[in-house]
Write a protein that holds these residues in place. Sequence first.
Motif, PDB file in Angstrom:
ATOM      1  N   PHE A   1      16.078  23.474 -61.307  1.00  0.00           N
ATOM      2  CA  PHE A   1      15.147  24.552 -62.060  1.00  0.00           C
ATOM      3  C   PHE A   1      16.499  25.463 -63.004  1.00  0.00           C
ATOM      4  O   PHE A   1      15.925  25.661 -64.535  1.00  0.00           O
ATOM      5  N   ASN A   2      17.823  24.871 -62.528  1.00  0.00           N
ATOM      6  CA  ASN A   2      18.464  24.544 -63.692  1.00  0.00           C
ATOM      7  C   ASN A   2      18.375  23.777 -65.440  1.00  0.00           C
ATOM      8  O   ASN A   2      18.954  24.548 -66.224  1.00  0.00           O
ATOM      9  N   SER A   3      17.857  22.951 -65.116  1.00  0.00           N
ATOM     10  CA  SER A   3      17.343  22.338 -66.258  1.00  0.00           C
ATOM     11  C   SER A   3      16.500  22.501 -66.647  1.00  0.00           C
ATOM     12  O   SER A   3      16.319  22.301 -67.906  1.00  0.00           O
ATOM     13  N   LEU A   4      15.600  23.370 -66.285  1.00  0.00           N
ATOM     14  CA  LEU A   4      15.038  24.110 -67.171  1.00  0.00           C
ATOM     15  C   LEU A   4      15.290  25.096 -68.314  1.00  0.00           C
ATOM     16  O   LEU A   4      14.723  25.996 -68.813  1.00  0.00           O
ATOM     17  N   ARG A   5      16.743  25.670 -67.945  1.00  0.00           N
ATOM     18  CA  ARG A   5      17.385  26.572 -69.196  1.00  0.00           C
ATOM     19  C   ARG A   5      17.556  25.800 -70.503  1.00  0.00           C
ATOM     20  O   ARG A   5      17.762  24.149 -70.152  1.00  0.00           O
ATOM     21  N   LYS A   6      17.609  26.485 -71.424  1.00  0.00           N
ATOM     22  CA  LYS A   6      17.157  26.300 -72.571  1.00  0.00           C
ATOM     23  C   LYS A   6      18.106  26.010 -73.528  1.00  0.00           C
ATOM     24  O   LYS A   6      18.689  27.556 -73.074  1.00  0.00           O
ATOM     25  N   ARG A   7      18.698  25.634 -73.956  1.00  0.00           N
ATOM     26  CA  ARG A   7      20.118  25.882 -75.181  1.00  0.00           C
ATOM     27  C   ARG A   7      19.752  26.398 -76.232  1.00  0.00           C
ATOM     28  O   ARG A   7      20.180  27.036 -76.794  1.00  0.00           O
ATOM     29  N   THR A   8      17.990  26.188 -76.855  1.00  0.00           N
ATOM     30  CA  THR A   8      17.419  27.278 -77.431  1.00  0.00           C
ATOM     31  C   THR A   8      17.221  28.568 -77.076  1.00  0.00           C
ATOM     32  O   THR A   8      17.379  29.731 -78.576  1.00  0.00           O
ATOM     33  N   ASP A   9      16.934  28.718 -75.659  1.00  0.00           N
ATOM     34  CA  ASP A   9      17.092  30.498 -75.893  1.00  0.00           C
ATOM     35  C   ASP A   9      17.837  31.697 -76.078  1.00  0.00           C
ATOM     36  O   ASP A   9      19.097  31.094 -76.108  1.00  0.00           O
ATOM     37  N   GLY A  10      17.175  32.834 -76.684  1.00  0.00           N
ATOM     38  CA  GLY A  10      17.989  33.648 -77.138  1.00  0.00           C
ATOM     39  C   GLY A  10      18.554  34.253 -76.216  1.00  0.00           C
ATOM     40  O   GLY A  10      17.811  34.672 -75.095  1.00  0.00           O
ATOM     41  N   PRO A  11      19.227  35.325 -76.315  1.00  0.00           N
ATOM     42  CA  PRO A  11      20.951  35.835 -76.074  1.00  0.00           C
ATOM     43  C   PRO A  11      19.422  36.927 -74.878  1.00  0.00           C
ATOM     44  O   PRO A  11      19.817  36.966 -73.748  1.00  0.00           O
ATOM     45  N   VAL A  12      18.560  37.605 -75.080  1.00  0.00           N
ATOM     46  CA  VAL A  12      16.838  38.166 -74.031  1.00  0.00           C
ATOM     47  C   VAL A  12      16.943  37.638 -73.901  1.00  0.00           C
ATOM     48  O   VAL A  12      16.413  37.351 -72.807  1.00  0.00           O
ATOM     49  N   SER A  13      16.441  36.074 -73.848  1.00  0.00           N
ATOM     50  CA  SER A  13      15.458  34.634 -73.508  1.00  0.00           C
ATOM     51  C   SER A  13      16.524  35.038 -71.453  1.00  0.00           C
ATOM     52  O   SER A  13      16.269  34.699 -70.745  1.00  0.00           O
ATOM     53  N   ARG A  14      18.430  33.901 -72.566  1.00  0.00           N
ATOM     54  CA  ARG A  14      18.903  33.227 -71.609  1.00  0.00           C
ATOM     55  C   ARG A  14      19.457  34.905 -70.946  1.00  0.00           C
ATOM     56  O   ARG A  14      19.786  34.334 -69.888  1.00  0.00           O
ATOM     57  N   TYR A  15      19.828  35.872 -70.807  1.00  0.00           N
ATOM     58  CA  TYR A  15      20.342  37.297 -70.038  1.00  0.00           C
ATOM     59  C   TYR A  15      18.991  37.523 -69.025  1.00  0.00           C
ATOM     60  O   TYR A  15      19.955  38.022 -68.190  1.00  0.00           O
ATOM     61  N   LEU A  16      18.298  37.597 -69.158  1.00  0.00           N
ATOM     62  CA  LEU A  16      17.367  38.463 -69.111  1.00  0.00           C
ATOM     63  C   LEU A  16      15.583  37.948 -68.830  1.00  0.00           C
ATOM     64  O   LEU A  16      15.266  37.811 -67.308  1.00  0.00           O
ATOM     65  N   ASN A  17      15.033  37.135 -69.697  1.00  0.00           N
ATOM     66  CA  ASN A  17      13.803  36.756 -69.807  1.00  0.00           C
ATOM     67  C   ASN A  17      13.579  35.496 -68.801  1.00  0.00           C
ATOM     68  O   ASN A  17      12.857  35.473 -67.952  1.00  0.00           O
ATOM     69  N   ARG A  18      14.880  34.609 -68.769  1.00  0.00           N
ATOM     70  CA  ARG A  18      15.224  33.172 -67.774  1.00  0.00           C
ATOM     71  C   ARG A  18      14.714  33.603 -66.782  1.00  0.00           C
ATOM     72  O   ARG A  18      14.079  33.161 -65.089  1.00  0.00           O
ATOM     73  N   PRO A  19      16.561  34.060 -66.248  1.00  0.00           N
ATOM     74  CA  PRO A  19      16.556  34.969 -64.740  1.00  0.00           C
ATOM     75  C   PRO A  19      14.925  35.416 -63.590  1.00  0.00           C
ATOM     76  O   PRO A  19      15.224  35.557 -62.457  1.00  0.00           O
ATOM     77  N   MET A  20      15.035  36.184 -64.976  1.00  0.00           N
ATOM     78  CA  MET A  20      12.915  36.358 -64.521  1.00  0.00           C
ATOM     79  C   MET A  20      12.497  35.985 -63.972  1.00  0.00           C
ATOM     80  O   MET A  20      11.764  35.454 -62.907  1.00  0.00           O
TER      81      MET A  20
END
Length: 268
Positions: free
Chosen positions: A158-177
């Motif tokens: 699951f952690n490997s699904l996080r993308k380095r290209t995620d912006g702040p909104v995606s990284r801290y809000l959308n992706r965790p949800m």
Amino acid sequence: MITDAVVLASTGDTALQRVAGVPLVKRALIVLSRAGVTRAFVVGDDAVRAFLAKDADLAATKLAVEVGEVERVRGQLTGPTIVVRADHVFDVTIAKLAAASREARLVDADGTDVGVQVVMPAALVVEPPTEQIRIPADAVWHRADSADTRRAAEDRLFNSLRKRTDGPVSRYLNRPMSLFVTRRLVNTSITPNQMTLVANLIGALGVWLVFQGTWATLAAGGTLVHLQSVLDGCDGEMARLKFKSSRIGEWLDNVLDDQVNIGYGIGL
């Protein structure tokens, strides 16, 4: 390039345990096929044999899979062979590194065996090679031989699904949800394409509310459109975790996303 592999599945008690919705032996075989392996021998029991015989996803790959005892398997191998343990999770990066290697065992930065090695047939399941090849730092692997290690392996995936290209909104809000939702759906029969449709139906409802033109419907519609953008991450996450990516799924995701985005812009 090495195109033969052996999967040491031992018993179905371990090999058929699921990590992120996929039985371990199936996960190993699909990863190997994506690394270019065309023939795989599975050393396992009758439960493993029965599972592999009826799995449609494996039947749809170009991988030829046979189940047999060690001695029978050894007799059919003629050159360097990738040997993997089904009680480990490993990604395509590691499998490709093995396919391009020589006799060696693959280890992480700490020198820990990742459950993948390359051997000659005579050395099959006898002793691991002494030479080591270090895997890349961002490669994903984990033991999965107990309930605790399987949970930890799933966390790694699951952690490997996080993308380095995620912006702040995606990284801290959308992706965790989205990861929260995906974790609860990955062991169900819901497909990525079904998730795409559900997410975009929610987005379409949000666009319709925005078109009503009141502050209340604008707030409700904007909330639903944002929920769609969160759920839109789930289909891709499920596809990667369960090896369900497809061209039609990618096309459907792009087209429906565009419709919601255009409609939302016009509605505003």
